[in-house]
Design an enzyme around this catalytic site. Sequence first.
Site, short mmCIF file in Angstrom:
data_model
loop_
_atom_site.label_atom_id
_atom_site.label_comp_id
_atom_site.label_asym_id
_atom_site.label_seq_id
_atom_site.Cartn_x
_atom_site.Cartn_y
_atom_site.Cartn_z
N ASP A 1 0.53 -0.90 0.48
CA ASP A 1 -0.22 0.35 0.53
C ASP A 1 1.03 1.25 0.03
OD1 ASP A 1 -3.04 0.48 -0.04
OD2 ASP A 1 -2.44 2.09 1.45
N SER A 2 0.48 1.91 -0.82
CA SER A 2 1.38 3.16 -1.05
C SER A 2 0.84 4.34 -1.10
CB SER A 2 2.21 3.13 -2.29
OG SER A 2 1.79 2.38 -3.48
N PHE B 1 4.24 4.98 -13.70
CA PHE B 1 2.34 5.21 -13.79
C PHE B 1 2.34 6.16 -12.75
CE2 PHE B 1 1.37 3.28 -9.46
CZ PHE B 1 2.99 2.58 -9.00
N LYS C 1 14.40 3.88 -12.15
CA LYS C 1 12.96 4.10 -10.91
C LYS C 1 12.91 2.73 -9.61
CE LYS C 1 8.57 4.36 -9.69
NZ LYS C 1 7.07 4.15 -9.44
P1 ITT Z 1 -3.87 -2.19 -5.10
O1 ITT Z 1 -4.03 -2.08 -4.07
O2 ITT Z 1 -4.30 -3.67 -5.55
O3 ITT Z 1 -2.08 -2.79 -4.75
P2 ITT Z 1 -3.80 0.40 -5.95
O4 ITT Z 1 -4.09 1.25 -7.00
O5 ITT Z 1 -5.14 0.89 -5.16
O6 ITT Z 1 -3.90 -1.54 -5.91
P3 ITT Z 1 -3.05 1.78 -3.33
O7 ITT Z 1 -4.37 1.76 -2.91
O8 ITT Z 1 -1.87 1.09 -2.87
O9 ITT Z 1 -2.58 0.82 -5.03
O10 ITT Z 1 -2.46 3.45 -4.35
C1 ITT Z 1 -1.10 3.49 -4.56
C2 ITT Z 1 -1.43 4.54 -5.54
O11 ITT Z 1 -0.13 5.93 -4.84
C3 ITT Z 1 -1.67 4.46 -6.32
O12 ITT Z 1 -2.42 4.51 -7.29
C4 ITT Z 1 -0.64 5.24 -7.60
O13 ITT Z 1 -2.27 6.44 -7.64
C5 ITT Z 1 0.24 6.15 -6.25
N1 ITT Z 1 1.17 5.57 -6.12
C6 ITT Z 1 1.89 4.79 -5.47
N2 ITT Z 1 3.59 4.36 -5.61
C7 ITT Z 1 3.41 4.53 -7.01
C8 ITT Z 1 4.63 4.81 -7.76
O14 ITT Z 1 6.06 4.26 -7.73
N3 ITT Z 1 4.62 5.91 -8.81
C9 ITT Z 1 4.11 6.33 -8.92
N4 ITT Z 1 2.30 6.20 -7.82
C10 ITT Z 1 2.11 5.90 -7.03
#
Ligand code: ITT
Length: 204
Positions: free
Chosen positions: A71-72, A154, A177
Amino acid sequence: MIKEVILATGNRHKAEEIKSILKDLNVEIVPMTSFSNYPVTAEDGATLEENASKKAKEAAKFFKKWTIADDSGLEVDYLNGKPGVYSARYAGENCSYDDNNKKLLAELKNVSEEKRTAKFRAVIAVASPEGKIFLVEGKIFGIIKERAAGTEGFGYDPVFYIPQYEKTFAELGCEIKNSISHRAKALQKVKEIIKDLSNSQLSL
Ligand code: ITT
């Protein structure tokens, strides 16, 4: 020995990065999306830690296998840490990456460069089939650019600028990256955990 680990993400960009960063680990990384059926976890936690744990635990129990989940989010200082845990849906449910970047740039309109500091944070949970959780974190600091630049990566990559490289993540490309990112730093710790588990009695 742990021979395979389920990767609990529905985000194919994340999945590609994670598989690439973990390629030197002697473990097969199996995306949960390669199965016809997999759990879709409600991401209703207040923190990245809660959501990562929940995603990993639910998938680990479902598949009865060791599982990792990420989760990021992007934390912008001028916005008091927003979008943070809401990074994926900052511009609303089902919004695009482009919508999120446009909203972010609008919120920071006329904000000077020294106030545009931000960090990406990745929390990765490793869950045992019984639901025992190991949590790790990785961060990278940068600046939100005034305009999007670059086509790789992304999410917020086109607006996240790394002063040391004088480029956004989207301009840097995946090789660099994946050697410096928040996700790369967290996954280095995951590698150690999986190696230790493989050598210990805890493993399957
Ligand atoms: P999962 O929960 O299924 O893993 P998700 O896209 O919903 O997929 P998150 O809830 O963790 O994942 O949301 C992370 C968001 O944060 C992601 O959709 C991006 O908008 C942003 N994000 C995270 N890491 C990133 C990265 O390396 N580069 C750019 N944006 C990032």
